[in-house]
Design a protein around this motif. Structure first.
Motif, mmCIF file in Angstrom:
data_model
loop_
_atom_site.group_PDB
_atom_site.id
_atom_site.type_symbol
_atom_site.label_atom_id
_atom_site.label_comp_id
_atom_site.label_asym_id
_atom_site.label_seq_id
_atom_site.Cartn_x
_atom_site.Cartn_y
_atom_site.Cartn_z
ATOM 1 N N LYS A 1 0.848 -1.190 0.000
ATOM 2 C CA LYS A 1 0.000 0.000 0.000
ATOM 3 C C LYS A 1 0.886 1.243 0.000
ATOM 4 C CE LYS A 1 -1.690 1.693 3.930
ATOM 5 N NZ LYS A 1 -2.364 1.897 5.217
ATOM 6 N N ASN A 2 0.340 2.339 -0.427
ATOM 7 C CA ASN A 2 1.077 3.591 -0.336
ATOM 8 C C ASN A 2 0.832 4.221 1.026
ATOM 9 O OD1 ASN A 2 1.919 3.138 -2.903
ATOM 10 N ND2 ASN A 2 1.177 5.052 -3.765
ATOM 11 N N VAL A 3 1.879 4.776 1.603
ATOM 12 C CA VAL A 3 1.802 5.382 2.937
ATOM 13 C C VAL A 3 2.202 6.848 2.817
ATOM 14 C CG1 VAL A 3 2.882 5.409 5.225
ATOM 15 C CG2 VAL A 3 2.270 3.233 4.172
ATOM 16 N N LYS A 4 1.400 7.699 3.434
ATOM 17 C CA LYS A 4 1.675 9.132 3.403
ATOM 18 C C LYS A 4 1.946 9.589 4.831
ATOM 19 C CE LYS A 4 -0.598 12.870 0.901
ATOM 20 N NZ LYS A 4 -1.859 13.267 0.264
ATOM 21 N N LEU A 5 3.000 10.380 5.022
ATOM 22 C CA LEU A 5 3.329 10.836 6.377
ATOM 23 C C LEU A 5 2.172 11.624 6.982
ATOM 24 C CD1 LEU A 5 5.399 11.076 8.691
ATOM 25 C CD2 LEU A 5 6.201 13.191 7.619
ATOM 26 N N SER A 6 1.536 12.473 6.188
ATOM 27 C CA SER A 6 0.471 13.329 6.747
ATOM 28 C C SER A 6 -0.749 12.525 7.212
ATOM 29 C CB SER A 6 0.061 14.408 5.737
ATOM 30 O OG SER A 6 -0.184 13.844 4.480
ATOM 31 N N ASP A 7 -0.849 11.252 6.805
ATOM 32 C CA ASP A 7 -1.932 10.411 7.329
ATOM 33 C C ASP A 7 -1.722 10.105 8.807
ATOM 34 O OD1 ASP A 7 -3.067 10.364 4.832
ATOM 35 O OD2 ASP A 7 -2.279 8.391 4.291
ATOM 36 N N TYR A 8 -0.531 10.389 9.320
ATOM 37 C CA TYR A 8 -0.218 10.094 10.719
ATOM 38 C C TYR A 8 -0.377 11.302 11.632
ATOM 39 C CZ TYR A 8 1.363 5.503 9.351
ATOM 40 O OH TYR A 8 1.405 4.210 8.893
ATOM 41 N N ARG A 9 -0.960 12.373 11.119
ATOM 42 C CA ARG A 9 -1.260 13.535 11.968
ATOM 43 C C ARG A 9 -2.099 13.088 13.170
ATOM 44 N NH1 ARG A 9 -0.409 18.957 10.197
ATOM 45 N NH2 ARG A 9 1.705 18.749 9.442
ATOM 46 N N GLY A 10 -1.776 13.646 14.326
ATOM 47 C CA GLY A 10 -2.488 13.250 15.541
ATOM 48 C C GLY A 10 -1.803 12.102 16.264
ATOM 49 N N LYS A 11 -0.737 11.572 15.665
ATOM 50 C CA LYS A 11 -0.009 10.472 16.297
ATOM 51 C C LYS A 11 1.461 10.838 16.422
ATOM 52 C CE LYS A 11 -3.061 6.891 14.542
ATOM 53 N NZ LYS A 11 -3.312 5.930 13.488
ATOM 54 N N TRP A 12 2.119 10.247 17.413
ATOM 55 C CA TRP A 12 3.584 10.349 17.504
ATOM 56 C C TRP A 12 4.179 9.387 16.495
ATOM 57 C CZ3 TRP A 12 6.443 13.607 20.666
ATOM 58 C CH2 TRP A 12 5.702 14.355 21.582
#
Lengths: 83, 137
Positions: free
Chosen positions: A59-70
Protein backbone atom coordinates in the motif's frame (compact mmCIF):
# COMPACT_ATOMS: atom_id res chain seq x y z
CA UNK A 1 -7.86 -9.95 3.15
CA UNK A 2 -8.59 -8.64 -0.31
CA UNK A 3 -6.62 -10.22 -3.11
CA UNK A 4 -3.54 -8.21 -3.93
CA UNK A 5 -3.68 -6.39 -7.19
CA UNK A 6 -0.30 -4.93 -7.81
CA UNK A 7 1.70 -4.36 -10.93
CA UNK A 8 5.47 -4.22 -11.19
CA UNK A 9 5.59 -0.48 -10.86
CA UNK A 10 3.73 1.44 -8.18
CA UNK A 11 4.01 5.20 -8.51
CA UNK A 12 4.12 7.05 -5.19
CA UNK A 13 4.26 10.77 -4.67
CA UNK A 14 7.67 10.95 -2.99
CA UNK A 15 8.32 14.27 -1.30
CA UNK A 16 5.27 16.52 -1.34
CA UNK A 17 5.93 20.25 -1.58
CA UNK A 18 3.86 22.41 0.77
CA UNK A 19 0.98 24.25 -0.90
CA UNK A 20 1.70 27.94 -1.36
CA UNK A 21 -0.89 30.25 0.16
CA UNK A 22 -3.50 31.57 -2.30
CA UNK A 23 -2.95 35.10 -1.06
CA UNK A 24 0.68 35.15 -2.18
CA UNK A 25 1.26 37.40 -5.18
CA UNK A 26 1.70 35.45 -8.37
CA UNK A 27 5.12 35.86 -9.90
CA UNK A 28 5.51 35.99 -13.65
CA UNK A 29 8.36 33.49 -13.54
CA UNK A 30 7.15 29.92 -13.07
CA UNK A 31 8.86 28.69 -9.93
CA UNK A 32 9.54 25.11 -8.96
CA UNK A 33 7.61 24.26 -5.79
CA UNK A 34 10.16 24.61 -3.01
CA UNK A 35 10.73 21.54 -0.84
CA UNK A 36 11.20 22.16 2.81
CA UNK A 37 14.27 20.49 4.29
CA UNK A 38 13.84 18.54 7.52
CA UNK A 39 14.82 20.66 10.55
CA UNK A 40 14.03 20.27 14.23
CA UNK A 41 11.27 22.57 15.41
CA UNK A 42 9.79 22.75 11.91
CA UNK A 43 7.06 20.82 10.17
CA UNK A 44 8.22 17.46 8.83
CA UNK A 45 8.29 17.47 5.02
CA UNK A 46 5.38 15.39 3.81
CA UNK A 47 5.86 12.45 1.45
CA UNK A 48 4.14 9.45 -0.03
CA UNK A 49 5.91 6.13 -0.49
CA UNK A 50 4.97 2.65 -1.59
CA UNK A 51 5.25 0.25 1.30
CA UNK A 52 4.95 -3.32 2.48
CA UNK A 53 2.81 -3.73 5.59
CA UNK A 54 2.47 -6.98 7.53
CA UNK A 55 -0.99 -8.57 7.20
CA UNK A 56 -1.98 -5.85 4.70
CA UNK A 57 0.39 -6.25 1.79
CA UNK A 58 1.41 -3.47 -0.51
CA UNK A 59 0.00 0.00 0.00
CA UNK A 60 1.08 3.59 -0.34
CA UNK A 61 1.80 5.38 2.94
CA UNK A 62 1.67 9.13 3.40
CA UNK A 63 3.33 10.84 6.38
CA UNK A 64 0.47 13.33 6.75
CA UNK A 65 -1.93 10.41 7.33
CA UNK A 66 -0.22 10.09 10.72
CA UNK A 67 -1.26 13.53 11.97
CA UNK A 68 -2.49 13.25 15.54
CA UNK A 69 -0.01 10.47 16.30
CA UNK A 70 3.58 10.35 17.50
CA UNK A 71 5.84 9.02 14.77
CA UNK A 72 9.36 7.63 14.82
CA UNK A 73 10.54 7.91 11.22
CA UNK A 74 13.57 5.66 10.75
CA UNK A 75 15.75 5.53 7.66
CA UNK A 76 18.17 2.61 7.29
CA UNK A 77 20.73 1.66 4.64
CA UNK A 78 19.04 -1.46 3.34
CA UNK A 79 17.20 -4.72 3.80
CA UNK A 80 19.47 -7.71 4.51
CA UNK A 81 22.33 -5.50 5.68
CA UNK A 82 24.17 -6.39 8.86
CA UNK A 83 23.56 -3.75 11.49
CA UNK B 1 3.99 5.84 24.70
CA UNK B 2 1.80 5.26 21.67
CA UNK B 3 4.25 5.81 18.82
CA UNK B 4 3.90 4.71 15.21
CA UNK B 5 7.11 3.53 13.57
CA UNK B 6 7.78 4.06 9.86
CA UNK B 7 10.89 2.40 8.46
CA UNK B 8 12.30 3.69 5.17
CA UNK B 9 15.01 2.41 2.86
CA UNK B 10 15.72 2.61 -0.85
CA UNK B 11 14.72 -1.06 -1.29
CA UNK B 12 11.58 -1.89 -3.25
CA UNK B 13 8.43 -3.05 -1.50
CA UNK B 14 9.06 -6.49 -2.96
CA UNK B 15 12.45 -6.68 -1.25
CA UNK B 16 10.80 -5.47 1.97
CA UNK B 17 8.32 -8.36 1.75
CA UNK B 18 11.12 -10.91 1.25
CA UNK B 19 13.15 -9.43 4.11
CA UNK B 20 10.14 -9.59 6.40
CA UNK B 21 9.37 -13.19 5.45
CA UNK B 22 12.90 -14.57 5.32
CA UNK B 23 14.76 -12.71 8.04
CA UNK B 24 12.76 -10.27 10.19
CA UNK B 25 10.14 -12.89 11.00
CA UNK B 26 12.97 -15.00 12.48
CA UNK B 27 13.98 -12.12 14.76
CA UNK B 28 10.51 -10.91 15.70
CA UNK B 29 7.73 -13.47 15.92
CA UNK B 30 5.25 -12.82 13.12
CA UNK B 31 7.47 -10.12 11.63
CA UNK B 32 7.75 -6.43 12.41
CA UNK B 33 4.36 -4.75 12.78
CA UNK B 34 5.25 -1.41 11.21
CA UNK B 35 5.21 -0.41 7.51
CA UNK B 36 8.41 -0.78 5.49
CA UNK B 37 8.51 2.14 3.08
CA UNK B 38 10.30 2.25 -0.25
CA UNK B 39 12.30 5.35 -1.13
CA UNK B 40 13.60 4.32 -4.55
CA UNK B 41 15.90 7.05 -5.85
CA UNK B 42 16.32 8.49 -2.37
CA UNK B 43 14.08 11.49 -3.03
CA UNK B 44 12.53 11.35 0.43
CA UNK B 45 15.90 10.72 2.09
CA UNK B 46 17.34 13.73 0.26
CA UNK B 47 14.71 16.00 1.80
CA UNK B 48 15.54 14.56 5.24
CA UNK B 49 19.29 14.98 4.70
CA UNK B 50 20.07 11.26 4.91
CA UNK B 51 20.46 10.21 1.27
CA UNK B 52 24.04 9.15 0.49
CA UNK B 53 24.39 9.59 -3.24
CA UNK B 54 27.68 7.70 -3.63
CA UNK B 55 26.11 4.53 -2.28
CA UNK B 56 22.55 5.22 -3.38
CA UNK B 57 21.15 4.51 0.09
CA UNK B 58 19.45 6.32 2.95
CA UNK B 59 21.79 6.27 5.93
CA UNK B 60 20.61 5.67 9.49
CA UNK B 61 18.55 8.71 10.39
CA UNK B 62 15.66 8.82 12.80
CA UNK B 63 13.22 11.60 13.39
CA UNK B 64 10.77 12.12 16.26
CA UNK B 65 7.61 13.72 14.87
CA UNK B 66 4.87 14.96 17.22
CA UNK B 67 1.08 14.78 16.62
CA UNK B 68 1.19 18.24 14.99
CA UNK B 69 3.65 16.97 12.38
CA UNK B 70 6.60 18.86 13.83
CA UNK B 71 10.07 17.29 13.97
CA UNK B 72 11.27 17.49 17.59
CA UNK B 73 14.46 15.47 17.41
CA UNK B 74 16.73 13.81 14.92
CA UNK B 75 19.75 11.53 15.01
CA UNK B 76 21.77 10.52 11.97
CA UNK B 77 24.45 7.82 12.10
CA UNK B 78 26.73 6.39 9.44
CA UNK B 79 25.84 2.78 8.61
CA UNK B 80 28.33 0.92 10.83
CA UNK B 81 26.76 1.84 14.17
CA UNK B 82 23.24 0.83 15.15
CA UNK B 83 20.80 2.92 17.10
CA UNK B 84 20.12 2.96 20.83
CA UNK B 85 16.41 2.30 21.09
CA UNK B 86 16.37 3.13 24.83
CA UNK B 87 17.53 6.64 24.02
CA UNK B 88 14.79 7.01 21.42
CA UNK B 89 12.23 5.90 24.03
CA UNK B 90 13.69 8.31 26.59
CA UNK B 91 13.51 11.26 24.22
CA UNK B 92 9.92 10.52 23.23
CA UNK B 93 8.94 10.16 26.90
CA UNK B 94 10.67 13.46 27.64
CA UNK B 95 8.88 15.27 24.80
CA UNK B 96 5.54 13.81 25.81
CA UNK B 97 6.15 14.92 29.40
CA UNK B 98 7.16 18.42 28.27
CA UNK B 99 4.07 18.81 26.08
CA UNK B 100 1.77 17.54 28.83
CA UNK B 101 3.18 19.61 31.70
CA UNK B 102 5.10 22.62 30.34
CA UNK B 103 8.05 21.54 32.46
CA UNK B 104 11.47 20.99 30.89
CA UNK B 105 13.79 18.03 31.32
CA UNK B 106 17.43 18.66 32.27
CA UNK B 107 20.38 16.66 30.94
CA UNK B 108 20.23 12.99 31.88
CA UNK B 109 16.52 13.08 32.66
CA UNK B 110 14.73 9.77 32.90
CA UNK B 111 11.05 9.21 33.69
CA UNK B 112 10.55 9.80 37.42
CA UNK B 113 13.57 12.08 37.79
CA UNK B 114 13.15 15.79 38.66
CA UNK B 115 12.16 18.27 35.97
CA UNK B 116 12.57 22.04 35.93
CA UNK B 117 9.83 24.65 35.66
CA UNK B 118 11.21 27.55 33.64
CA UNK B 119 10.39 31.07 34.78
CA UNK B 120 11.86 34.19 36.41
CA UNK B 121 12.14 32.48 39.82
CA UNK B 122 14.47 29.81 38.45
CA UNK B 123 17.01 32.22 36.97
CA UNK B 124 20.37 31.73 38.69
CA UNK B 125 18.94 28.98 40.89
CA UNK B 126 19.16 25.94 38.64
CA UNK B 127 22.12 24.80 40.78
CA UNK B 128 19.73 24.35 43.71
CA UNK B 129 17.66 21.86 41.75
CA UNK B 130 20.09 20.23 39.36
CA UNK B 131 23.71 19.15 39.71
CA UNK B 132 25.93 17.75 36.92
CA UNK B 133 26.22 14.39 38.68
CA UNK B 134 22.48 13.93 38.09
CA UNK B 135 23.22 13.63 34.37
CA UNK B 136 25.12 10.40 35.06
CA UNK B 137 22.88 8.74 37.64
Amino acid sequence: MAKEKDSCVQPAGGPIAPKTAESQPKTTVQEEPRMNIARVGHEAPDFEASAYVKDVGFKNVKLSDYRGKWVALCFYPGDFTFV
Amino acid sequence: MNVEVLAVSTDSRFTHKMWQEHELSKMVEGGVPFPLLSDGGGRIGAVYGVYEEAAGVDIRGRFIIDPNGVILGMEVLTPEVGRNVSELFRQIQAYQHVQATGEVTPSGWQPGKPTLTPGPDLVGKVWQQWQPKMAFE
